[in-house]
Write a protein that holds these residues in place. Structure first.
Motif, short mmCIF file in Angstrom:
data_model
loop_
_atom_site.label_atom_id
_atom_site.label_comp_id
_atom_site.label_asym_id
_atom_site.label_seq_id
_atom_site.Cartn_x
_atom_site.Cartn_y
_atom_site.Cartn_z
N GLN A 4 -37.59 29.11 -10.26
CA GLN A 4 -37.48 30.45 -10.83
C GLN A 4 -37.67 30.33 -12.34
N PRO A 5 -38.84 30.71 -12.84
CA PRO A 5 -39.15 30.46 -14.25
C PRO A 5 -38.27 31.20 -15.23
N PHE A 6 -37.74 32.39 -14.85
CA PHE A 6 -36.96 33.19 -15.79
C PHE A 6 -35.48 33.25 -15.39
N LYS A 7 -34.98 32.15 -14.82
CA LYS A 7 -33.60 32.13 -14.34
C LYS A 7 -32.62 32.27 -15.50
#
Length: 204
Positions: free
Chosen positions: A129-132
């Motif tokens: 999840q890149p924008f966690k």
């Protein structure tokens, strides 16, 4: 007798006929120096590799056993009427499945959910999840804003309650002072003042 004049197409053919010359590596007009020597070395290496490949192909074709003939060579030999040289005869084509395949078909199929993960296979990683981190920060900010809003609402309710209390006290005191001839009504005033004292003592 005068020599025979050549035909026009022979003349055109002799003009267009080019002499075959060797391949070139790099520009032909290099001056003597490091660049020219490098180009010559590359050309020698290419020639050497081509000769090696040619010799290897010749030796390989001589030493190649008859059983390793390609399928195309066998088909060509069969079409020409020659017997195809093979170590063993080709099996007759049948509609029956291969014995190994038959064994696999007879075995009961295992439940894919119950079967454990094979030891050679790694478990599937969760999708990244890149924008966690950004989502976590946004969630915290939302929670903080919600807490501030609740505190503000509570403070506003408390202020409104105090204002209502003060207004009620003011009205009660005004009624207590509104006796005949502007005299105070001590009974009413004492009750209001007693309530105020109780509230002040209770708050401390």
């Amino acid at each position: 007798m005068a020599p025979k004049r050549p035909r026009d197409d022979d003349a055109a053919e002799s003009v267009h006929k080019k002499h075959k010359k060797g391949f070139q590596v790099g520009p032909a007009n290099l001056p003597d120096g490091i660049h020219k020597r490098k180009v010559q070395k590359i050309k020698k290496d290419l020639i050497h590799k081509a000769k090696l490949k040619k010799e290897y192909a010749k030796i390989k074709s001589q030493e190649q056993p008859v059983s390793l003939q390609s399928v195309y060579e066998r088909v060509a030999a069969a079409n020409a009427g020659e017997p195809a040289a093979s170590a063993e005869p080709a099996p007759e084509p049948t509609l029956e499945p291969h014995p190994d395949r038959q064994k696999l078909l007879e075995q009961p199929s295992p439940d894919p959910e119950a079967a454990p993960t094979p030891p050679g296979r790694r478990k599937r990683r969760p999708r990244p999840q890149p924008f966690k981190r950004e989502e976590e920060l946004a969630r915290k900010r939302r929670e903080e804003a919600e807490a501030r809003r609740k505190a503000r609402d509570e403070a506003e309710k408390e202020r409104q309650r105090k204002l209502a209390e003060r207004e009620r006290f003011r009205k009660a005191m005004a009624k207590a002072r509104g006796g005949p001839g502007g005299k105070r009504k001590l009974g009413r005033e004492s009750a209001v003042l007693l309530e105020k004292v109780k509230r002040l003592v209770g708050s401390t």
